[in-house]
Design a protein around this motif. Structure first.
Motif, PDB file in Angstrom:
ATOM      1  N   PRO A 248       0.829  -1.203   0.000  1.00 22.22           N
ATOM      2  CA  PRO A 248       0.000   0.000   0.000  1.00 22.22           C
ATOM      3  C   PRO A 248       0.867   1.257   0.000  1.00 22.22           C
ATOM      4  CG  PRO A 248       0.044  -0.962   2.178  1.00 22.22           C
ATOM      5  CD  PRO A 248       0.723  -1.943   1.258  1.00 22.22           C
ATOM      6  N   ALA A 249       0.336   2.314  -0.603  1.00 24.99           N
ATOM      7  CA  ALA A 249       1.052   3.589  -0.647  1.00 24.99           C
ATOM      8  C   ALA A 249       0.773   4.382   0.628  1.00 24.99           C
ATOM      9  CB  ALA A 249       0.604   4.386  -1.862  1.00 24.99           C
ATOM     10  N   LEU A 250       1.780   5.067   1.106  1.00 27.73           N
ATOM     11  CA  LEU A 250       1.642   5.896   2.288  1.00 27.73           C
ATOM     12  C   LEU A 250       2.081   7.310   1.938  1.00 27.73           C
ATOM     13  CD1 LEU A 250       1.122   6.236   5.333  1.00 27.73           C
ATOM     14  CD2 LEU A 250       3.512   5.616   5.720  1.00 27.73           C
TER      15      LEU A 250
END
Length: 209
Positions: A1-3
């Motif tokens: 997932p992108a943060l």
């Protein structure tokens, strides 16, 4: 997932770590399994290390009012409430007091909530889907909650108790025979609690969640 991390300061106030810590540690079912003061000390040390700022604790109405105190919801009969600290006789309130003592020491604020009104209790409404339900009498339920708060804040001196959830998950307990959620009925219940806390001079001391 992108943060994604923003370079701008958070516009929301972060109060700190919060935990749910239901007051059951010292109940007989756990003591019979061998929990000790050494185990308790580990939990307290962890709370201090985490610098917990908010604690949520769930109770049942019958923990402290196993039978109706009287037939008048407007007048509290204090002899009808079980606020005992007798751990030997499995007082449900003993764990609550021990935990509130810790929260008081830590300066953590406490949100009390009622899990539900147990269907086997005098105040719980029978239903076919859950083991608990909505209260069968909103005025009696409001008296029940006001008595608890008066006892904890005025008699025991727990300033850490800041918030009250009149019931934990209303969608599980306020519904009709077809499963439709009765939000209006839930609102009526919360308003009854609000009125009672106003009448007993507690409303400015407690936020409803």
């Amino acid at each position: 997932p992108a943060l994604a991390v923003s370079e701008k300061a958070n516009r929301l106030v972060i109060e700190g770590f919060g935990v749910e810590w239901d007051p059951r540690f010292w109940r007989a079912c756990n003591r019979e399994e061998g929990v000790t003061e050494a185990d308790w000390d580990i939990i307290v040390a962890r709370l201090k290390t985490m610098d917990v700022r908010k604690v949520r604790m769930g109770l049942e109405s019958m923990d402290y009012e196993p039978t109706n105190d009287n037939d008048d919801p407007a007048k509290i009969n204090w002899d009808g409430f079980a606020f005992s600290e007798d751990v030997a006789n499995d007082s449900p309130l003993y764990s609550l007091y021990r935990q509130l003592d810790v929260c008081q020491e830590l300066g953590a604020s406490v949100t009390l909530f009622i899990w539900q009104f147990n269907s086997s209790s005098w105040l719980g409404r029978k239903n076919g889907r859950n083991w608990g339900g909505a209260p069968r009498d909103f005025e009696e339920a409001a008296e029940n909650l006001s008595a608890l708060l008066q006892h904890l804040k005025r008699q025991k001196g727990y300033t850490c108790v800041k918030e009250l959830s009149p019931i934990g998950e209303p969608n599980l307990f306020f519904y009709n025979s077809t499963g439709e959620i009765l939000f209006d009925e839930y609102a009526d219940y919360v308003e009854a609690v609000h009125r009672r806390l106003v009448a007993d001079g507690l409303r400015n001391e407690i936020d409803l969640v």
